[in-house]
Design a protein around this motif. Sequence first.
Motif, short mmCIF file in Angstrom:
data_model
loop_
_atom_site.label_atom_id
_atom_site.label_comp_id
_atom_site.label_asym_id
_atom_site.label_seq_id
_atom_site.Cartn_x
_atom_site.Cartn_y
_atom_site.Cartn_z
N GLN A 162 33.97 29.61 29.31
CA GLN A 162 33.88 28.51 28.36
C GLN A 162 34.62 28.85 27.07
O GLN A 162 34.37 29.88 26.46
CB GLN A 162 32.41 28.18 28.04
N LEU A 163 35.53 27.94 26.70
CA LEU A 163 36.22 28.03 25.42
C LEU A 163 35.99 26.71 24.68
O LEU A 163 35.17 25.90 25.10
CB LEU A 163 37.71 28.30 25.65
N ALA B 223 32.03 28.95 22.23
CA ALA B 223 32.65 29.59 23.39
C ALA B 223 31.70 30.64 23.96
O ALA B 223 30.89 31.22 23.25
CB ALA B 223 33.98 30.22 23.00
N GLY C 17 37.40 30.85 19.61
CA GLY C 17 37.62 30.51 21.01
C GLY C 17 38.25 29.15 21.20
O GLY C 17 38.25 28.61 22.32
N GLY D 255 34.41 34.27 27.61
CA GLY D 255 35.63 33.60 27.16
C GLY D 255 36.25 34.29 25.96
O GLY D 255 37.47 34.49 25.91
#
Length: 386
Positions: free
Chosen positions: A191-192, A29, A167, A33
């Motif tokens: 972004q995860l 991640a 994440g 995030g």
Amino acid sequence: MSADTVNSNPNGVASEVPGSVDAGVVPKASANGLEFLQSIDGETDFQYLLFDDNLVTVSDTGKELGEFTVTVEPTKYKSQELFLIHANSHGAIDGVPCGTSITCYVTKQLETIEQQHHEYVKLENCPLDRKTFIVRQEEGYVVNRVITQREDVQRTAKTIALDTMQGFISEGSNLLLHRLLIEKNFPDDMQLLSFDSDANLSVAVYKHLEERSQNVEGLDMRVFGIERTIISTTDLPTTWQSYFSGDCHLTNRVQVGSPVTMKLAQIPTAIERDEEPPKPTFEKQPLNWEEDMQLYSRFLDRKEELKGDHAVYMRHHPELKALLADFLQFLLLRKPDDVLSFAAEYFAAFSNTMPSSSPYMASSTSTPFPASRTNTGIEKLRTPTR
């Protein structure tokens, strides 16, 4: 049609996304995030987000095919205060029954504790049934899959370390996350982590979509969009686009490339939010207590009260008169420059917290109050004159 991949495009068409993930690289991640997930206040952020969503599934020709429902409610599971998220989609595409069901328990920071994901496509000659179970344990996330195709049953199991899953957002927690992303501002290209259709850990990218108008029951609603793309390590990226009303109700959901769309058919009842009243402001006013009759009266009462207390104490301790008389005589005799330090040293001898001095100590012993022994007048008397 489904909440995940049942209605994926048979030709594998997906929207283009920048970059790709190599199969040998462990997805991670992004920093923004992780910061967003850490900023979640589970006690207040979800206060107005625990409601049901009901959508109908329609084809590209407008034919109604089924329905899609999402419910979110607080619950207690294994002695934890969690959210129970349930999503269900069912219908028929080209006469073939298909659907998906998700039951997920997540924490107030959207960490998945347990999820059951069931997908099915009832083809006449080759029915497909896929079940995925995710459980968080001390050693990591345990993922079990059972894929049944006619009489063929495939079972797989794996464990993924917790530090690798930082994440991670499951399909169930993603449904609640989308509401929170509409409620709060989030960074673009956040972004995860998530699973692709084969339960491989992959990067999930979240982006803002432009606002647009959606007609529901003859009324134009202003809706706000979020695009979610799962970048698989073994397959083409898959993208979903979801739109929400201002109060975070889901109004439209589609997998890019799929002929099936989920749409809001009825305007949901608006949730009344308790607005905090503006805090009053008070200008600073000068305090003239001598001119205020009430404050001045309280001052006089307190003054008489303290004088009475002192008088009573003096009557109960007659030795204080002798002590004060000795102190005044000693004060007049020494005439110190610093009267306060002199008084502190004098009365320190009567305190049980001060160390007792030996009677054999010299008079020149250092004192904690050196200023009490400085008197230029006394020093002049001690100096012999010629």
